[in-house]
Design an enzyme around this catalytic site. Structure first.
Site, PDB file in Angstrom:
ATOM      1  N   ARG A  61     -38.448-167.754 -19.829  1.00  0.00           N
ATOM      2  CA  ARG A  61     -38.573-166.450 -20.824  1.00  0.00           C
ATOM      3  C   ARG A  61     -37.207-165.812 -21.096  1.00  0.00           C
ATOM      4  O   ARG A  61     -37.321-165.132 -22.129  1.00  0.00           O
ATOM      5  CB  ARG A  61     -39.789-165.859 -20.539  1.00  0.00           C
ATOM      6  CG  ARG A  61     -41.279-166.932 -20.326  1.00  0.00           C
ATOM      7  CD  ARG A  61     -42.002-166.108 -20.151  1.00  0.00           C
ATOM      8  NE  ARG A  61     -42.187-165.864 -18.247  1.00  0.00           N
ATOM      9  CZ  ARG A  61     -43.284-166.482 -18.079  1.00  0.00           C
ATOM     10  NH1 ARG A  61     -43.451-167.674 -18.607  1.00  0.00           N
ATOM     11  NH2 ARG A  61     -42.664-166.538 -16.592  1.00  0.00           N
ATOM     12  N   GLU A  98     -42.623-163.097  -6.560  1.00  0.00           N
ATOM     13  CA  GLU A  98     -44.018-162.270  -6.827  1.00  0.00           C
ATOM     14  C   GLU A  98     -45.451-163.106  -6.336  1.00  0.00           C
ATOM     15  O   GLU A  98     -46.155-163.000  -5.635  1.00  0.00           O
ATOM     16  CB  GLU A  98     -44.421-161.835  -7.812  1.00  0.00           C
ATOM     17  CG  GLU A  98     -45.693-160.457  -7.906  1.00  0.00           C
ATOM     18  CD  GLU A  98     -45.878-159.834  -9.247  1.00  0.00           C
ATOM     19  OE1 GLU A  98     -45.150-160.345 -10.075  1.00  0.00           O
ATOM     20  OE2 GLU A  98     -46.983-159.354  -9.291  1.00  0.00           O
TER      21      GLU A  98
HETATM   22  P1  AMP Z   1     -39.526-161.114  -9.681  1.00  0.00           P
HETATM   23  O1  AMP Z   1     -38.114-162.234  -9.163  1.00  0.00           O
HETATM   24  O2  AMP Z   1     -40.231-161.049  -8.102  1.00  0.00           O
HETATM   25  O3  AMP Z   1     -39.173-160.240 -10.045  1.00  0.00           O
HETATM   26  O4  AMP Z   1     -39.869-161.273 -10.770  1.00  0.00           O
HETATM   27  C1  AMP Z   1     -39.646-162.077 -12.514  1.00  0.00           C
HETATM   28  C2  AMP Z   1     -39.507-163.232 -13.054  1.00  0.00           C
HETATM   29  O5  AMP Z   1     -41.326-163.613 -12.710  1.00  0.00           O
HETATM   30  C3  AMP Z   1     -39.166-163.522 -13.871  1.00  0.00           C
HETATM   31  O6  AMP Z   1     -39.176-164.438 -14.602  1.00  0.00           O
HETATM   32  C4  AMP Z   1     -40.756-163.565 -14.855  1.00  0.00           C
HETATM   33  O7  AMP Z   1     -40.936-164.251 -16.095  1.00  0.00           O
HETATM   34  C5  AMP Z   1     -41.864-164.116 -13.477  1.00  0.00           C
HETATM   35  N1  AMP Z   1     -43.365-163.005 -13.658  1.00  0.00           N
HETATM   36  C6  AMP Z   1     -43.190-162.270 -12.303  1.00  0.00           C
HETATM   37  N2  AMP Z   1     -44.578-161.639 -12.511  1.00  0.00           N
HETATM   38  C7  AMP Z   1     -44.616-161.749 -13.598  1.00  0.00           C
HETATM   39  C8  AMP Z   1     -45.693-160.919 -14.196  1.00  0.00           C
HETATM   40  N3  AMP Z   1     -46.540-159.848 -14.092  1.00  0.00           N
HETATM   41  N4  AMP Z   1     -46.372-161.404 -15.492  1.00  0.00           N
HETATM   42  C9  AMP Z   1     -45.031-161.750 -16.222  1.00  0.00           C
HETATM   43  N5  AMP Z   1     -44.263-162.235 -15.459  1.00  0.00           N
HETATM   44  C10 AMP Z   1     -43.962-162.789 -14.828  1.00  0.00           C
END
Ligand code: AMP
Length: 178
Positions: A61, A98
């Site tokens: 994305r 996450e």
């Molecule tokens: P993080 O590494 O935990 O900050 O996760 C960020 C990445 O995971 C990004 O590339 C987002 O596209 C995806 N992501 C994580 N949680 C979500 C969420 N609740 N909604 C959409 N995308 C998410």
């Protein structure tokens, strides 16, 4: 930038990809021309005077606005991809996110020591993937690294901003409390 118009056009998908996750589906922004332009214009406004020479987009994305913004800033675009996707020699980093574990890669030579880099992704949750991307980009020895997200997700247990604050100047177009 019209925040309420953006929020009205952002789809939330509950329990994707697993129970308890409120997935912010930015594909509804990408498909709406007024949102796409609004987001690109806002990122340009924030970074046009920072001397950005490379924009790094995080798969997948982060590729959409990352490449639009790179072209409009007169910068190059570099893909930060999942393992095994890039055909040439790469530098790699691992991280926890996450919902699971993942790895990312960038082609050797894609970033030079005289580059000023903007790393872009759609959403900040735990900050794990962006922290890995910043570490990876810094391994190339660029002059300066900035970090931009479309959305900063804030909820109980998410410390994304704290994870990144000390590693690079960070910025998000919208903050969403979940
Ligand atoms: P993080 O590494 O935990 O900050 O996760 C960020 C990445 O995971 C990004 O590339 C987002 O596209 C995806 N992501 C994580 N949680 C979500 C969420 N609740 N909604 C959409 N995308 C998410």
């Amino acid at each position: 930038m019209n925040k309420s118009f953006l929020l009205e056009n952002l789809r939330n998908i509950p329990d994707f990809p697993k129970p308890g996750i409120q997935f912010k589906d930015v594909s509804t922004w990408f498909a709406e021309p007024r949102c796409l332009k609004m987001l690109a214009d806002e990122i340009i406004k924030r970074y046009e005077n920072r001397g950005i020479t490379k924009v790094v987009g995080i798969e997948s994305r982060g590729f959409v606005l990352g490449s639009i913004v790179a072209e409009r800033l007169g910068a190059g675009f570099v893909m930060c991809r999942k393992p095994g996707k890039l055909p040439g020699k790469t530098l790699k980093a691992s991280y926890a996110k996450e919902y699971g574990l993942d790895n990312i890669e960038i082609h050797f030579g894609a970033i030079k020591k005289d580059d000023t880099v903007l790393i872009h992704d759609d959403l900040l949750a735990t900050g794990g993937s962006m922290k890995a991307a910043v570490d990876l980009v810094k391994a190339f020895g660029p002059k300066k690294v900035f970090v931009n997200f479309l959305i900063e997700l804030r909820c109980e247990g998410l410390r994304g901003r704290e994870v990144l604050e000390d590693v690079a100047p960070i910025d998000a177009l919208l903050t969403i409390e979940d």
